[in-house]
Design a protein around this motif. Sequence first.
Motif, PDB file in Angstrom:
ATOM      1  N   ASP A 265      34.025   9.757  -5.764  1.00 35.28           N
ATOM      2  CA  ASP A 265      35.007  10.440  -4.919  1.00 35.28           C
ATOM      3  C   ASP A 265      34.519  10.634  -3.496  1.00 35.28           C
ATOM      4  OD1 ASP A 265      36.498  10.573  -7.235  1.00 35.28           O
ATOM      5  OD2 ASP A 265      35.968  12.659  -7.679  1.00 35.28           O
ATOM      6  N   ASN A 266      33.193  10.618  -3.282  1.00 31.86           N
ATOM      7  CA  ASN A 266      32.653  10.869  -1.931  1.00 31.86           C
ATOM      8  C   ASN A 266      32.001   9.637  -1.317  1.00 31.86           C
ATOM      9  OD1 ASN A 266      32.722  14.068  -1.404  1.00 31.86           O
ATOM     10  ND2 ASN A 266      32.365  13.703  -3.574  1.00 31.86           N
ATOM     11  N   GLY A 267      32.241   8.483  -1.906  1.00 35.31           N
ATOM     12  CA  GLY A 267      31.766   7.232  -1.319  1.00 35.31           C
ATOM     13  C   GLY A 267      30.260   7.068  -1.324  1.00 35.31           C
ATOM     14  N   ILE A 268      29.574   7.664  -2.285  1.00 38.52           N
ATOM     15  CA  ILE A 268      28.127   7.505  -2.409  1.00 38.52           C
ATOM     16  C   ILE A 268      27.855   6.285  -3.289  1.00 38.52           C
ATOM     17  CG2 ILE A 268      25.990   8.561  -3.219  1.00 38.52           C
ATOM     18  CD1 ILE A 268      27.256  11.290  -2.674  1.00 38.52           C
ATOM     19  N   LYS A 269      27.191   5.299  -2.738  1.00 38.56           N
ATOM     20  CA  LYS A 269      26.953   4.053  -3.454  1.00 38.56           C
ATOM     21  C   LYS A 269      26.089   4.276  -4.701  1.00 38.56           C
ATOM     22  CE  LYS A 269      25.021  -0.602  -2.832  1.00 38.56           C
ATOM     23  NZ  LYS A 269      24.345  -1.522  -1.890  1.00 38.56           N
ATOM     24  N   LEU A 270      26.514   3.695  -5.815  1.00 38.04           N
ATOM     25  CA  LEU A 270      25.761   3.776  -7.067  1.00 38.04           C
ATOM     26  C   LEU A 270      25.009   2.469  -7.295  1.00 38.04           C
ATOM     27  CD1 LEU A 270      28.415   5.492  -9.379  1.00 38.04           C
ATOM     28  CD2 LEU A 270      26.356   6.532  -8.426  1.00 38.04           C
ATOM     29  N   ILE A 271      23.729   2.593  -7.652  1.00 39.71           N
ATOM     30  CA  ILE A 271      22.872   1.424  -7.855  1.00 39.71           C
ATOM     31  C   ILE A 271      22.237   1.519  -9.239  1.00 39.71           C
ATOM     32  CG2 ILE A 271      20.859   0.137  -7.010  1.00 39.71           C
ATOM     33  CD1 ILE A 271      21.394   1.540  -4.278  1.00 39.71           C
TER      34      ILE A 271
END
Length: 542
Positions: free
Chosen positions: A118-124
């Motif tokens: 929802d907050n545009g934090i990239k997941l790796i």
Amino acid sequence: MYDATVIGEPQAVGKDARGRVWEKLMAARVVYLGEAELVPDRDDRVLELEIVRKLAARCADAGRTLSLSLEAFPCDLQEQLNQFMDGRINGNNLRLYTSHWAPERWQEYEPLLNYCRDNGIKLIACGTPLEVVRTVQAEGIKGLSKEQRKSYAPPAGSGFISGFTSISGRSLIDKTSSSRVSPFGPSSYLSAQARVVDDYTMSQIIMKEISTGDPSGMLVVVTGASHVMYGSRGIGVPARISKKMQKKKQVVILLDPERQGIRREGEIPVADLLWYSAAKPCSRNCFDRAEIARVMNAAGRRREALPQDIQKGIDLGVVSPEILQNFFDLEKYPVVDELIHRFQGFRERLLADPQFLNRLAIEEGISITTAVLAQYEKRKGRFFEEIDYVLTDTIRGSVVDFFTVWLPAPTISLLSIADNGSGESLELVRGLLGSLPDNAFQKGIVGQNWDINQRFASVLVGGLKLAGVGFVSSIGAGVASDVLYAARRVLSPTSIEAERPRAPIWKAASVYSGFLGTSANLRYQLQLVCYQVACPVIYDHI
């Protein structure tokens, strides 16, 4: 929050100094969050979400991007994480790819994943693929194909495998982990190789993200604590990343660690910070030693003069200044002082409940008085002639009442925490009974937290204990009564007017044990609530 870089014990970070902690995190390029591994703790996920939220707000104010790397997701699931971020699949679809997780693990990670999406934090995804992990655990690195070895295993001669299994150079968490397997033989060697593969895979993915991502961005890595602890031999992810990035650009945070070590001069710290959640207070080596020293000095006592279990509890950090002060207060009473120094059972109960002797005296007084009155009403003029029977029944009732108060009473058992050297044959018993509260309503002590299942089990176990006491005491009283009757017939046959019907000992014992295990057990469990929760004013004045 504790600073683990200081010499000696980790030092608690005061509220006024927490601003500098966030400044240190914001100055870093990579922040590692080390989760508990031996006993996974859901509070770790709460802390992770809290830390990520605050870092995201600070990064937004500073114009920096934030990314989150998760070891829990194997790197071959990166495409599925991208689809989740883009909204092409929802959480239920992503969950299908985590079938290897424990059932409750998805529920713990879901709020963190949703917040990042929802907050545009990239997941790796930075975990090792399951196929590779299982191959290494079964056959070692040599079992990997040439292509897999090139992608997931460090090159030969890189210095990250040799010496890895040496116990002397390993950290506290490594030593704790190794206690479950032999440090020698193929099983431990394969486990060591699997650790190397995990560390290497994560470090390669992290370095790739650092080199190709936003140069001013921040990367938060969530992984097991043993992968990110600093080590004297240069093992672990931070050591591998240090080859390409300055160490000061990395910050290691251990979440809710069970133990804290004492750092000596010249030793490398295990981490930068030890961070505990509000829902789970620190339970190991977290009590202020300066305050404990102040209590000791005020009482004019030396550590060597304390009982062994209290000394061990102080060493482990599970004795709070309040517990120590309670112990010194109890020593002021001569009778109590003798009991707490000679008998560990009394010491454990009086430390948890200073009014335990008052409760025991009240129960015994009521038991003896009512038993004597009942016997007098039953025997009338024969009361003193049959005083031996009266004493037998009264003593039986007194013993039973003692155990009905003793067994469910709350305890602070410091020796059981310190003793980790019991034989394997006792592990099952320790696992079943050692983790249960003494009663269903016992408050958590020394960092212990019990769920509803453990509290319900404590009622059943308490019932079995009291049933055993009732069975043995009833048989003992029946046998004693028969012996006294036989002795009376020999010594004074004229005093026996008629043949006395013999009581069915086994039936009486079974009925009495059933009564104690059910009715009496529940009554005393509930009575503890009145003493300790519902009636605190009365409790304090008994």
